[in-house]
Structure formats: structure tokens, C-alpha cells
Design a protein around this motif. Structure first.
Motif, PDB file in Angstrom:
ATOM      1  N   VAL A 157       0.893  -0.989  -0.105  1.00  0.00           N
ATOM      2  CA  VAL A 157       0.015   0.082  -0.025  1.00  0.00           C
ATOM      3  C   VAL A 157       0.916   1.313  -0.044  1.00  0.00           C
ATOM      4  CG1 VAL A 157      -1.899   1.051   1.079  1.00  0.00           C
ATOM      5  CG2 VAL A 157      -1.624  -1.407   1.394  1.00  0.00           C
ATOM      6  N   THR A 158       0.757   1.907  -1.082  1.00  0.00           N
ATOM      7  CA  THR A 158       1.637   3.334  -1.028  1.00  0.00           C
ATOM      8  C   THR A 158       0.948   4.468  -2.048  1.00  0.00           C
ATOM      9  OG1 THR A 158       3.835   4.002  -1.840  1.00  0.00           O
ATOM     10  CG2 THR A 158       2.910   2.568  -3.090  1.00  0.00           C
ATOM     11  N   ASN A 159       1.817   5.159  -2.385  1.00  0.00           N
ATOM     12  CA  ASN A 159       1.026   6.488  -3.179  1.00  0.00           C
ATOM     13  C   ASN A 159       1.868   6.908  -4.256  1.00  0.00           C
ATOM     14  OD1 ASN A 159      -0.045   9.281  -4.053  1.00  0.00           O
ATOM     15  ND2 ASN A 159      -1.517   8.489  -2.553  1.00  0.00           N
ATOM     16  N   ASP A 160       1.101   7.116  -5.413  1.00  0.00           N
ATOM     17  CA  ASP A 160       2.118   7.777  -6.694  1.00  0.00           C
ATOM     18  C   ASP A 160       2.937   8.582  -6.157  1.00  0.00           C
ATOM     19  OD1 ASP A 160       2.792   8.521  -9.148  1.00  0.00           O
ATOM     20  OD2 ASP A 160       0.880   9.341  -9.648  1.00  0.00           O
ATOM     21  N   ARG A 161       2.492   9.599  -5.190  1.00  0.00           N
ATOM     22  CA  ARG A 161       3.582  10.741  -4.840  1.00  0.00           C
ATOM     23  C   ARG A 161       4.763  10.345  -4.112  1.00  0.00           C
ATOM     24  NH1 ARG A 161      -1.061  11.787  -1.374  1.00  0.00           N
ATOM     25  NH2 ARG A 161      -0.610  11.188   0.651  1.00  0.00           N
ATOM     26  N   ASP A 162       4.770   9.040  -3.521  1.00  0.00           N
ATOM     27  CA  ASP A 162       5.683   8.835  -2.788  1.00  0.00           C
ATOM     28  C   ASP A 162       6.553   7.620  -3.204  1.00  0.00           C
ATOM     29  OD1 ASP A 162       4.511  10.188  -0.684  1.00  0.00           O
ATOM     30  OD2 ASP A 162       3.203   8.249  -0.233  1.00  0.00           O
TER      31      ASP A 162
END
Length: 277
Positions: A157-162
Motif C-alpha cells: 500500500v503506497t501512493n504515486d507521490r511517494d
């Protein structure tokens, strides 16, 4: 990463609208433009509350056979405690609008636009919209192909910005791919990435390869070469490619051209029609 992602809202065109659009379906590729994602073509799923979806890809014999892709629309208070009916299916979620509350492997995650989740088979995840705004996200599903001696992949689980994009060699940063999964991790049999082109950047050759693709345009516009045709695409359009369909593109500007990309990877080819690999 600019933080802008296109999401369909449905609705219905008026009687004064022309029928002509950019929708194309061939034996090598399909283009499903954003204007086709209307209320009349939504579906519903068992055990999902206050939720509808657009099915934009499904396995089809003789075309793309490895995956399905949905655009999910979940209203306030909606969601599911039994989202996945197939215990052998893995999934990727990518949030384009709103906030999702995802619970998996004993942890709860608040996922905002750009949020990415890899969900291995039989992971028992749940998802709800606990906000007051509409939630919209992509859900890509594939039958996981286990390999003796390799463990099932972990939840991610992560985010595009990270996630720092990986720049393609020799492009001066004009073409980059955000990879949420380590490409050398052979536990994974599919990759879902975000591809970014700066204005004017190109894929400078006709890619022709065994991987099937789903390409959803998150932002910007481009001219894409698909098999023998040049087609214009923009944010909200979807391209669905079978294996070996030649492909290339020019990014049109004035801003970035970005798309969510699916491809199948890291497994032997099935040598028995209708059987296992």
C-alpha cells in the motif's frame, strides 16, 4: 507527479449530440473513450453497497485474456466486507478521486488520490467510503499464477507521490515509469505502473511484445500508434491491447501525459490450450 487524475462521472448525453465518437474495437486493440462511460453501461456487484462500476476490460478468447479492469464508483457509506469473490484472484487498486478506507492483513489504510494497493489472492481485504464525497478507483484483477518454491507476494500500500519515477535511459527525463513493485521480484506475475511523458516526448519505436496492456489516461493527451492506426487520446480514455499489438506515441502537451498501465509478466507461456502452464 502532478496530482491530477481523471475520473468518469457518468450521466447521459442529450438527444442533440452527434453519434460520431472515437470508440474503436479491432482484432488487435480497442479504444474506449471517456464519452462512452455513461450511466446506461454501469454494472453492480454482489456484496457491494452504494456502488456501481464500469467494466472496461475482461478476458476474451482471441483478444486480451489475462485480466479484467473496472472503474469503481462508491458513494458515501458504501463499500464491501466481501469485495473479491474469487479466492485465486489478485488485485490492484488505484484511487483517482475521493478517499478509501482499506483494511487488509490486520491494518487499516486511508487511501487518497494516487493511492496504490497490491492485494494478493485470499488476502481478505475490505474497502469502504467513510467520507462525504464520491470515491472512484480502478480495480485490476488477475488470476494469480503460483510457482512452486516462490511465496505469494506481500501486500503493498503506497501512493504515486511517494514512489520516485524510474527514468527511461537516454530520454533526459522526458519518459519515466513509476514502479510500485520491484521488477526483479518474480513472485509477481503482473505489474501496474504509472507512465509519464513530458510534452513532446515519444515512444520512439513500435513496441511489439507478448505482454497484454490496459492503458487508462490519467492526465493530458497524446497521439497513439496502435497497430496500423494513429488515434488521439486524452484524459479519461482507455486503450486495451492484445499481445503483440504494435504501439508507440507522441505526447501532445501542454502538460504531462500520464497513464495507468497493466501488463502480465514473469511467467512461462501456456503450452496447453485450456490447461495449466
Amino acid at each position: 507527479m502532478s496530482g491530477k487524475y481523471y475520473a468518469p462521472t457518468g450521466g447521459h448525453p442529450g438527444q442533440d449530440q452527434l453519434l460520431t465518437d472515437r470508440a474503436i474495437f479491432t482484432d488487435a486493440y480497442a479504444v474506449i473513450p471517456k464519452g462512452t462511460m455513461r450511466d446506461i453501461v454501469t454494472s453492480y456487484l454482489p456484496f457491494w453497497e452504494n456502488t456501481r462500476l464500469w467494466v472496461i476490460a475482461r478476458p476474451m478468447s482471441g483478444f486480451a485474456e489475462t485480466f479484467s479492469q473496472y472503474i469503481m464508483e462508491v458513494g458515501p457509506g458504501g463499500g464491501s466486507d466481501q469485495p473479491e469473490a474469487d479466492a485465486g484472484a489478485e488485485g490492484v487498486l488505484f484511487i483517482v478521486e475521493g478517499t478509501a478506507t482499506l483494511t487488509v492483513a490486520g491494518e487499516t489504510h486511508l487511501m487518497e488520490p494516487g493511492g496504490y494497493a497490491y492485494l494478493p489472492p485470499a488476502s481478505g481485504w475490505t474497502l469502504h467510503n467513510t467520507d462525504d464525497a464520491m470515491l472512484r478507483f480502478h480495480w485490476i484483477r488477475k488470476a494469480y499464477e503460483p510457482v512452486p518454491g516462490l511465496d505469494t507476494p506481500d501486500v503493498i500500500v503506497t501512493n504515486d507521490r511517494d514512489v520516485p519515477p524510474t527514468v527511461m535511459p537516454g530520454t533526459d527525463g522526458k519518459w519515466a515509469t513509476t514502479r510500485f513493485v520491484d521488477p526483479t521480484d518474480l513472485r509477481h506475475d503482473m505489474h501496474v505502473t504509472v507512465v509519464t511523458f513530458e510534452p513532446g516526448a515519444v515512444i520512439p519505436f513500435l513496441e511489439t511484445h507478448v505482454m497484454e496492456h490496459g492503458l487508462y489516461v490519467l492526465e493530458g493527451k497524446a497521439v497513439y500508434r496502435l497497430n496500423n492506426d494513429w488515434v488521439e487520446v486524452e484524459a479519461g480514455d482507455y486503450m486495451w491491447l492484445r499481445a503483440f499489438c504494435p504501439q508507440a506515441c507522441y505526447a501532445g502537451g501542454p502538460g504531462k501525459f500520464r497513464y495507468l498501465l497493466y501488463k502480465d509478466v514473469n511467467r512461462h507461456m501456456n503450452l496447453r490450450i485450456g490447461g495449466t502452464r
